[in-house]
Design a protein around this motif. Structure first.
Motif, mmCIF file in Angstrom:
data_model
loop_
_atom_site.group_PDB
_atom_site.id
_atom_site.type_symbol
_atom_site.label_atom_id
_atom_site.label_comp_id
_atom_site.label_asym_id
_atom_site.label_seq_id
_atom_site.Cartn_x
_atom_site.Cartn_y
_atom_site.Cartn_z
ATOM 1 N N VAL A 132 -28.295 5.122 3.130
ATOM 2 C CA VAL A 132 -27.649 5.208 4.442
ATOM 3 C C VAL A 132 -28.450 6.167 5.319
ATOM 4 C CG1 VAL A 132 -25.527 5.844 5.656
ATOM 5 C CG2 VAL A 132 -25.403 4.658 3.426
ATOM 6 N N VAL B 52 -29.893 8.557 8.211
ATOM 7 C CA VAL B 52 -29.404 9.610 9.112
ATOM 8 C C VAL B 52 -30.419 9.860 10.229
ATOM 9 C CG1 VAL B 52 -28.700 12.036 9.306
ATOM 10 C CG2 VAL B 52 -28.056 10.686 7.273
ATOM 11 N N THR C 196 -22.222 5.416 0.999
ATOM 12 C CA THR C 196 -21.658 6.539 1.751
ATOM 13 C C THR C 196 -20.780 6.002 2.875
ATOM 14 O OG1 THR C 196 -23.552 7.972 1.267
ATOM 15 C CG2 THR C 196 -22.189 8.551 3.172
ATOM 16 N N ASP D 163 -18.737 5.393 6.374
ATOM 17 C CA ASP D 163 -19.209 5.504 7.749
ATOM 18 C C ASP D 163 -18.881 6.855 8.371
ATOM 19 O OD1 ASP D 163 -20.292 2.986 7.672
ATOM 20 O OD2 ASP D 163 -18.631 2.011 8.721
ATOM 21 N N ARG E 213 -21.405 9.353 7.123
ATOM 22 C CA ARG E 213 -22.677 9.029 7.787
ATOM 23 C C ARG E 213 -22.692 9.608 9.195
ATOM 24 N NH1 ARG E 213 -23.713 4.708 11.460
ATOM 25 N NH2 ARG E 213 -25.876 3.966 11.458
ATOM 26 N N GLY F 164 -29.720 7.208 12.814
ATOM 27 C CA GLY F 164 -28.730 6.202 12.469
ATOM 28 C C GLY F 164 -29.260 4.793 12.369
ATOM 29 N N GLN G 91 -32.320 2.975 10.293
ATOM 30 C CA GLN G 91 -32.049 1.915 9.313
ATOM 31 C C GLN G 91 -32.855 0.660 9.637
ATOM 32 O OE1 GLN G 91 -28.885 2.889 7.274
ATOM 33 N NE2 GLN G 91 -30.200 1.882 5.793
#
Length: 363
Positions: A123, A125, A292, A294, A297, A329, A333
C-alpha cells in the motif's frame, strides 16, 4: 521519446486529487503507546538508510498518538530478504512499513523466483524520484574529454573495476548500459553500496554509481572524478531530459547516439528504460503491508505530507533526492504498477544476459 515510460505520468493529476488528505477516515485511529518499525533492507549508512532516518526523525510527530518510530535494518540479497519477510509477515495495523527501493523492484521486474512478494500489493504512501549517474576516476580510465567519442574510446580500452552487491542490484542499469555500448568491465560482487563507495574512494574500484546529489556532495569539486553520463529524468510529457542537477552531463541515450551514430533501440534498450525508470523515477517508496486498511493508509499519507513539508526536512531533502518531485498515495501506486511492468521478450533477454554475463539465474 520514451514511449515505454509515458504511462508513468498518465493520470497524474487525477491521482493527486485521489490522494488528497481525508482526515475523516482517520479520526478513530491512534498509535499512542505503540512502536512503529520502519524496515530498511540494507545496512546502515547507505542512501536508503539515510533517507529513511531523515524522515523517521519527524514521522512520529505527525502520526496520531505520536508513537515511537524506529528504523530496523535487515540487509541481504539487495533488500530481497527484508522484502520477502515484510510481504509475508508484516502486520497491517499501521505498526510496520518499509522503504522500498530500486533493488526491491528489480527481481519483480525481471520475474525472478527469489522475490516472494509483489510490491503492487503493498500500500503506497510516498514516492521519491532520485537522479542517478555513473562516474569514474578520470586519470585511471583516461576520461575527462569534452568529446564523448574520446571518452568512449577510453572506456573501451580501460581496466574497469566496478563494485556492487549482486547482479540483481540497482547497478544492473549500469551493467546493461555498458553492455549496449560494448564496454567490458570487471564486476566485484558482495559489496553493499557504502562498501563499494569506500572501495572507490580508496581507488580499489574506478567506476561507481550513485544518486546525483550524493555524487555532487562527494565529488562535485573533485577534478579527479567525472560523471560519464546521467540517467536523466522523465518530464511531464514522458520525455527524457537531462538531470536538472547535472545539466552539463549527457544522458545515456545522448552518449549512446554520439558514439554509436544512431539512437538506442531494441530489446536491450527497452530493458534499460525499465531499469532507468526503477532506479530514477521509483528510486524510493514508503510502503505499508498488503491489506492495510484505507483509514491507516490515509493517516500515513497525511503524515508524510506534513513530514516532507517540515522546514528541516525541506532543507535536507535536496541532499538526498536533488530537485526531483515527490508523489503520494494513488500516484505512487500507479507509478509502481507501471514501473514494474515489462514485456516477456524483454524479461527473456534479461535472463539470457544475466546467465551469459554473470552465470546468474532468475530462478
Amino acid at each position: 521519446m520514451l514511449s515505454g515510460l509515458k504511462k508513468l505520468l498518465v493520470g497524474a493529476a487525477a491521482a493527486l486529487a485521489l490522494s488528497a488528505p481525508n482526515n475523516a477516515l482517520a479520526n478513530d485511529f491512534t498509535l499512542e503507546g505503540q512502536t512503529v518499525t520502519w524496515i530498511v533492507g540494507f545496512s546502515e549508512g547507505g542512501g536508503t538508510d539515510r533517507l529513511t532516518r531523515l524522515l523517521q526523525a519527524k514521522l512520529g510527530e505527525h502520526l496520531p498518538g505520536n508513537p515511537n518510530v524506529i528504523v530496523l535494518n535487515k540487509p541481504g540479497g539487495g533488500s530481497v530478504i527484508a522484502s520477502n519477510d515484510f510481504h509475508e509477515n508484516a502486520p497491517n495495523d499501521g505498526t510496520m512499513l518499509i522503504m522500498a527501493s530500486t533493488s526491491s523492484l528489480l527481481p519483480v521486474i525481471l520475474g525472478s523466483d527469489v522475490a516472494r512478494y509483489n510490491p503492487n500489493e503493498w500500500v503506497a504512501v510516498t514516492g521519491f524520484a532520485r537522479g542517478a549517474t555513473m562516474y569514474a576516476i578520470s586519470d585511471d580510465l583516461g576520461l575527462g574529454h569534452e568529446d564523448m567519442m574520446a571518452d568512449y574510446e577510453a572506456l573501451k580500452s580501460a581496466n574497469i573495476r566496478f563494485g556492487t552487491e549482486t547482479p540483481l542490484s540497482a547497478e544492473l542499469l549500469d551493467f546493461v548500459s555498458m553492455e549496449m555500448l560494448g564496454v567490458d568491465a570487471r564486476y566485484i560482487f558482495g559489496l553493499a553500496s557504502k562498501d563499494a563507495e569506500a572501495a572507490f574512494q580508496r581507488g580499489e574500484m574506478n567506476v561507481n554509481t550513485d544518486n546525483v546529489r550524493s555524487y555532487l556532495k562527494d565529488y562535485g569539486d573533485d577534478p579527479k572524478v567525472n560523471p560519464v553520463w546521467s540517467y536523466g529524468v522523465i518530464d511531464d510529457n514522458g520525455d527524457l531530459q537531462r538531470d536538472p542537477d547535472l545539466p552539463d552531463t549527457p544522458t545515456f541515450p545522448e552518449f549512446y547516439e554520439a558514439v554509436m551514430g544512431e539512437a538506442p533501440s531494441g530489446t536491450a534498450y527497452e530493458l534499460q528504460q525499465a531499469l532507468m525508470n526503477a532506479k530514477v523515477m521509483l528510486s524510493k517508496a514508503v510502503m505499508l503491508p498488503p491489506g492495510t486498511p484505507d483509514n491507516i493508509r490515509q493517516v500515513y499519507i497525511d503524515a508524510m505530507r506534513k513530514v516532507t513539508a517540515d522546514p528541516e526536512i525541506v532543507a535536507a531533502l535536496p541532499r538526498e533526492i536533488g530537485s526531483m518531485p515527490l508523489n503520494f498515495g494513488d500516484e505512487t501506486q500507479r507509478a509502481m504498477a507501471t514501473g514494474t511492468a515489462i514485456d516477456p521478450e524483454v524479461r527473456e533477454w534479461a535472463a539470457g544476459f544475466l546467465m551469459e554475463r554473470f552465470d546468474t539465474s532468475l530462478n
